[in-house]
Motif scaffolding. Structure first.
Motif, short mmCIF file in Angstrom:
data_model
loop_
_atom_site.label_atom_id
_atom_site.label_comp_id
_atom_site.label_asym_id
_atom_site.label_seq_id
_atom_site.Cartn_x
_atom_site.Cartn_y
_atom_site.Cartn_z
N PHE A 162 0.84 -1.20 0.00
CA PHE A 162 0.00 0.00 0.00
C PHE A 162 0.86 1.24 0.00
N ASP A 163 0.59 2.17 -0.92
CA ASP A 163 1.10 3.53 -0.79
C ASP A 163 -0.12 4.42 -0.91
N GLU A 164 -0.22 5.20 -1.95
CA GLU A 164 -1.48 5.93 -2.17
C GLU A 164 -2.56 5.02 -2.74
N GLU A 166 -3.30 0.55 -3.85
CA GLU A 166 -3.00 -0.83 -3.44
C GLU A 166 -2.45 -1.59 -4.63
N GLU A 199 -5.13 -0.74 -7.48
CA GLU A 199 -6.37 0.00 -7.17
C GLU A 199 -5.99 1.35 -6.59
N ASN A 201 -7.97 5.18 -5.57
CA ASN A 201 -9.26 5.87 -5.46
C ASN A 201 -10.37 4.91 -5.90
N SER B 31 -0.88 6.76 6.40
CA SER B 31 -1.46 7.76 5.50
C SER B 31 -2.98 7.56 5.47
N ALA B 33 -4.81 6.89 2.97
CA ALA B 33 -5.10 5.70 2.14
C ALA B 33 -4.84 4.43 2.93
N GLN B 34 -3.82 4.45 3.79
CA GLN B 34 -3.54 3.25 4.59
C GLN B 34 -4.60 3.06 5.69
N LYS B 36 -7.69 3.90 5.42
CA LYS B 36 -8.83 3.32 4.68
C LYS B 36 -8.62 1.81 4.50
N ALA B 37 -7.40 1.43 4.09
CA ALA B 37 -7.11 0.01 3.87
C ALA B 37 -7.23 -0.79 5.16
N LYS B 42 -7.94 -4.61 4.38
CA LYS B 42 -7.00 -4.97 3.32
C LYS B 42 -5.58 -4.92 3.87
N LEU B 43 -5.34 -3.99 4.75
CA LEU B 43 -4.02 -3.86 5.39
C LEU B 43 -4.19 -4.36 6.82
#
Lengths: 328, 134
Positions: A162-164, A166, A199, A201, B31, B33-34, B36-37, B42-43
């Motif tokens: 994961f970064d911005e 997946e 993936e 957004n 972050s 996004a992380q 959210k994951a 997912k994470l």
């Protein structure tokens, strides 16, 4: 053995906790173990033939801890089918219990995990959730049936970062006879594949490629290579999916399949679908282009009442389909 | 007139609630996004830690604000997501009844993550992300 598993899953469900949400399964007592299932009824009108079908009746169980987990799913397929054509009726039943999935997952570290057993091949946008209630049309795109094996019995090595967004990489390896070999679109004993998935957004980009071999005793083309590109976009109201796949056999026959599907949610309960598909199957000599227009009503998300009409270039394939399906 | 406008702007800013996503002291920086994951399961492992997302009840207003701010998903999309995950053998995050119990859980369990009103935060937890009502 399969019936023993079925009885065990059923017995587990008797120890379900009181609090239950439809579509999310039961927890078995206080154990990290869950039981669920689904079923599907459908009606199809094609030419002069009507078909009524009790198709999927499935029970599944899964659970584990943060490192090791399992999933088992048993299913009756086409349990009862009734046909009516030119005032003649007949029925078929299939009381066999199929082992749809059986696998164990082990998490190596933050990014890597391994899956061992029989599982849905992690290919494209549809194959991971191939059951009626979880898709917006009763029918699947043809690309999910004539390009790659839907099930693999072997190893799936998965790397996720994961970064911005997946990023996921899947390596699939099968070099053995399958579990419950009757239940797959290709009867295979080899499958080597690579999947790249990104993936970000609301967008999904997937590329899959692989090789599979039918079992030795199969007469006809034996080895197949395939590749598929998938693009998806999903927002609150709108969803756009598109896939293009090709497959070539060792005898030079080529299959091509592509579709574009738009989904519009008028409200959370009322959904409209339009799908345009085209395919060429050199192995069977069939090719066709068609449109699918559908309407789905979900009074609750895990309950779906769907209708669709398919208009084909091959007029004999025009059909109307209605289905009722529930996930529990 | 300008003074009145300024007064209303300041009053509005004072009224705007502020919220935070918090983790246990050892939870690594994440972050948006992380985060959210993590809440979509997912994470699940990061920097050697098993991450445990904690939700408030489905009826909680703060939960709805969190899902809009960080997950960018409404109720029906999340329902669709978790139905698919049930078929795939994954569970939604654990839900606790109140911010107080979620805060206590996060303070005690390494890797636990939740969201609370900023005024409820104690020194036993770490802020990973903050936002306010628009």
């Amino acid at each position: 053995m399969k019936y023993l598993l079925l009885i065990l899953i059923f017995l587990f469900s008797l120890y379900a906790q009181e609090e239950y949400t439809l579509g999310e399964g039961y927890q078995v007592g206080e154990l990290p173990m869950y039981v669920g299932g689904y079923f599907s009824l459908d009606y199809r009108k094609k030419d002069e033939q009507s078909r009524y079908r009790l198709d999927d009746i499935a029970l599944l169980s899964y659970g584990g801890n943060d490192t090791i987990s399992y999933l088992v799913e048993l299913e009756f397929k086409e349990y009862y089918v009734h046909y009516n054509e030119d005032n003649i009726s007949w029925s078929t039943t299939d009381r066999r219990l199929y082992l749809e999935r059986l696998y164990f997952d082990y998490v190596f570290n933050d990014e890597t995990q391994i899956r061992l057993g029989k599982f849905n091949s992690p290919i494209g946008l549809w194959n991971l959730v191939p059951i009626n209630v979880l898709r917006e049309t009763t029918s699947n795109p043809i690309s999910t049936e004539i390009i790659f094996p839907q099930y693999t019995t072997g190893v799936n090595l998965n790397y996720t970062r994961f970064d911005e967004g997946e990023f996921r990489l899947d390596l699939i390896l099968q070099n053995n006879t399958p579990l419950d070999d009757e239940y797959n679109n290709y009867d295979i004993d080899k499958h080597y594949a690579l999947g790249l998935n990104y993936e970000i957004n609301d967008f999904t980009y997937i590329f899959n490629t692989g090789y599979f071999a039918k079992r030795e005793d199969y007469i006809g083309p034996h080895d197949f290579a395939y590749a598929q590109l998938s693009l998806g976009y999903e927002s609150e109201q709108f969803e756009l999916l598109s896939e293009f796949g090709l497959q070539q056999s060792n005898e030079g026959d080529m299959n091509l399949a592509a579709y574009v599907q738009g989904v519009y949610r008028f409200t959370p309960e009322h959904i409209g679908i339009l799908r345009l598909e085209s395919y060429k199957d050199e192995l069977t000599g069939l090719n066709d282009s068609f449109a699918v227009v559908g309407y789905t009503y979900r009074p609750l998300y895990p309950i779906a009442l769907k209708s669709e009409y398919q208009q084909h270039n091959r007029n004999s394939e025009n059909k109307f389909i209605f289905s009722f399906s529930v996930l529990f | 007139m300008k003074t009145l406008l300024l007064f209303f702007l300041l009053f509005g800013a004072m009224q705007a609630q502020e919220y935070a996503v918090i983790g246990s002291k050892r939870t690594p920086e994440l972050s948006p996004a992380q985060i959210k994951a993590v809440f979509l399961k997912k994470l699940t492992h990061y920097q050697g830690l098993h991450l445990v997302p904690i939700n408030l009840p489905a009826s909680s207003e703060l939960r709805k604000k969190f899902e809009k701010e960080l997950l960018h998903m409404n109720f029906i999309r999340l329902k669709s997501y978790w139905s698919k995950q049930h078929y795939l053998g994954n569970r939604p995050p654990l839900s606790l009844k109140s911010q107080e119990s979620a805060l206590l859980f996060v303070a005690k369990v390494q890797g636990a993550i939740t969201y609370v009103n900023i005024e409820n935060i104690t020194k036993d937890v770490k802020i990973l992300y903050r936002w306010r009502d628009e």
